[in-house]
Design a protein around this motif. Structure first.
Motif, short mmCIF file in Angstrom:
data_model
loop_
_atom_site.label_atom_id
_atom_site.label_comp_id
_atom_site.label_asym_id
_atom_site.label_seq_id
_atom_site.Cartn_x
_atom_site.Cartn_y
_atom_site.Cartn_z
N ASN A 100 0.86 -1.18 0.04
CA ASN A 100 0.09 -0.17 0.04
C ASN A 100 0.83 1.22 0.13
O ASN A 100 1.99 1.23 0.58
CB ASN A 100 -0.77 0.00 1.27
CG ASN A 100 -1.79 -1.13 1.37
OD1 ASN A 100 -1.89 -2.05 2.06
ND2 ASN A 100 -2.87 -0.99 0.58
N ASN A 101 0.11 2.18 -0.48
CA ASN A 101 0.84 3.72 -0.16
C ASN A 101 -0.09 4.41 0.52
O ASN A 101 -1.45 4.63 0.15
CB ASN A 101 0.88 4.52 -1.57
CG ASN A 101 1.97 4.16 -2.43
OD1 ASN A 101 3.00 3.55 -1.88
ND2 ASN A 101 1.99 4.43 -3.83
N LEU A 156 -6.50 -0.22 -10.78
CA LEU A 156 -5.94 0.82 -10.32
C LEU A 156 -4.59 0.90 -10.71
O LEU A 156 -3.83 0.02 -10.54
CB LEU A 156 -5.97 0.48 -8.56
CG LEU A 156 -5.13 1.73 -7.80
CD1 LEU A 156 -6.08 2.62 -7.39
CD2 LEU A 156 -4.50 1.14 -6.71
N THR A 193 -7.75 13.99 4.16
CA THR A 193 -7.76 12.68 4.92
C THR A 193 -7.53 13.32 6.42
O THR A 193 -6.79 14.32 6.62
CB THR A 193 -6.37 12.28 4.36
OG1 THR A 193 -6.64 11.35 3.24
CG2 THR A 193 -6.01 10.97 5.44
N GLN A 242 -5.46 0.14 6.16
CA GLN A 242 -4.29 0.76 5.38
C GLN A 242 -5.06 0.78 3.78
O GLN A 242 -4.30 1.54 3.11
CB GLN A 242 -3.26 -0.63 5.22
CG GLN A 242 -3.91 -1.98 4.66
CD GLN A 242 -4.26 -2.97 5.97
OE1 GLN A 242 -4.91 -2.45 6.59
NE2 GLN A 242 -4.48 -4.34 5.58
N ASN A 243 -6.20 0.47 3.64
CA ASN A 243 -6.66 0.90 2.09
C ASN A 243 -7.55 2.05 2.23
O ASN A 243 -8.28 2.42 1.33
CB ASN A 243 -7.52 -0.67 1.80
CG ASN A 243 -6.64 -1.65 1.45
OD1 ASN A 243 -6.27 -2.20 2.09
ND2 ASN A 243 -5.98 -1.46 0.06
N ILE A 260 -8.00 9.49 -2.57
CA ILE A 260 -7.32 9.75 -1.22
C ILE A 260 -7.96 8.90 -0.37
O ILE A 260 -9.29 8.67 -0.54
CB ILE A 260 -7.84 11.31 -1.23
CG1 ILE A 260 -7.65 11.67 0.30
CG2 ILE A 260 -9.33 11.79 -1.20
CD1 ILE A 260 -7.63 13.41 0.75
N LYS A 261 -7.61 8.54 0.65
CA LYS A 261 -8.26 7.65 1.71
C LYS A 261 -8.44 8.29 2.81
O LYS A 261 -8.03 9.45 3.26
CB LYS A 261 -6.87 6.66 2.29
CG LYS A 261 -6.33 5.95 0.94
CD LYS A 261 -4.90 4.93 1.31
CE LYS A 261 -4.88 4.03 0.47
NZ LYS A 261 -3.84 3.16 0.69
#
Ligand code: MTE
Length: 343
Positions: A100-101, A156, A193, A242-243, A260-261
């Motif tokens: 993940n990023n 993605l 975020t 994390q997602n 954006i998360k």
């Protein structure tokens, strides 16, 4: 720049060695992660189970309040055809949730899953502000309750030239936006975020170069495009921290950094917002960030991508498609624009 190219893929397959070497110097020795696990593609429709993809048995679903669990008991399955479906092999659950990023939890691909154990998504609220007739601070329940959940299987494509295929659970961003009745002045939507020093070690890090909060934005017509999606789950389960739990954006025709998360603010405005990556390095990362094999990143090519997970015997280097393969749905939005200028 923080966005990194993993060293589990031979860079010469997509990037000339000299550029790759320079990039490594630029990264000043930051440790890069080990190879992606070689896993069978376990996700397939199960008998009596209408969803196209389910997390593997034994996966502990992320904690979620009862009302949200209830919403997950009826999800409209993805259709059998594009654009909300692709028959390309799904990226296994373990790769989607461990590679993940999410820089708030650290810079390495494994950091978000390793460091997000303390992250709290309940209670959660989202502030709606700016050019809307119904601004306010809404609880997550208020935000999500009216929306039926559906499954969408999207590609993605990260700007780092890797890609995945992910079965998301969520609803169209347009449906959410319309509820707050944007005024005629609302030309852009800006997202932020959460910033939580206590549970996000990346924010406390002395090495962080991002000016928190992480910010992203879309033009209003992009936000209203039916492909733009608010995800609250993947593989039939709640989003893992994390997602981007409890809710994130997914904009499949744009590089992943637009998605954006863990959103806490949505602001409607007349002018184009500042966004995290444009602030950091405007020459390398644009506001539009449409996936475009014809416009290369200044430090690496963008016409090929590494479909994860790779294996020793199958490097899975494939051509990148304009708009990540969603041109039929979105190319019209950019008619007459010079996409090498508005990258
Ligand atoms: N959102 C926040 N808040 N922080 C981030 O670091 N990284 C972006 C995007 N959203 C990021 C973020 C990038 S660079 C990518 S590629 C995608 O999230 C990755 O999403 P995934 O980890 O669920 O695959």
């Amino acid at each position: 720049m923080l966005i990194k190219k993993p060293d589990d893929i031979k860079s010469s397959e997509i990037t000339p060695h000299s550029i790759y070497t320079k990039r490594r110097e630029f990264l000043q020795g930051a440790g890069l992660i080990a190879g992606a696990a070689v896993l069978p593609n376990f996700a397939s429709a199960q008998s009596g189970d209408a969803l196209k993809a389910r997390a593997p048995a034994g996966i502990q679903s992320s904690p979620a309040p009862a009302w949200l669990k209830g919403k997950f008991s009826s999800i409209r399955p993805a259709p059998d055809s594009a654009p909300y479906f692709t028959d390309e092999a799904l990226t296994p659950y373990s790769d989607v949730t461990k590679y993940n990023n999410f820089y708030e939890f650290g810079m390495e691909k494994g950091d978000p899953s390793a460091n997000s154990g303390q992250f709290k998504t309940d209670p959660w609220s989202v502030e709606i502000s700016g050019e809307v007739s119904k601004p306010g601070v809404y609880t997550l329940e208020d935000i999500l309750k009216p929306h039926d959940l559906e499954e969408r299987i999207y590609r993605l494509r990260c700007v780092e030239a890797w890609s995945m295929v992910i079965p998301w659970i969520g609803f169209p961003l347009a449906d959410l936006i319309k509820r707050f009745e944007p005024t005629s002045k609302a030309k852009y939507v800006e997202f932020e975020t959460i910033v939580d020093d206590a549970t996000m070690p990346g924010i406390r890090s002395r090495f962080a170069i991002v000016r928190w909060p992480y910010r992203e934005g879309l033009r209003m017509d992009e936000a209203l495009n039916p492909l733009s999606f608010i995800a609250v789950g993947l593989y039939g389960e709640h989003l893992p921290a994390q997602n981007g739990a409890p809710m994130r954006l997914v904009v499949p025709w744009k590089y992943g950094f637009k998605s954006i998360k863990s959103i806490v603010k949505i602001n409607f405005r007349e002018t184009q917002p500042n966004t995290t990556w444009v602030d950091l390095q405007a020459r390398e990362y644009g506001f539009y960030a449409n996936v475009n094999p014809a416009v290369h990143h200044p430090r690496w090519r963008q016409d090929m991508e590494r479909r994860l997970p790779q294996t020793l015997f199958d490097r899975k280097v494939i051509p990148t498609q304009p708009f990540n393969g969603y041109g039929e749905q979105v190319a019209e939005l950019y008619k007459g624009m010079d996409l090498s200028r508005y990258y």
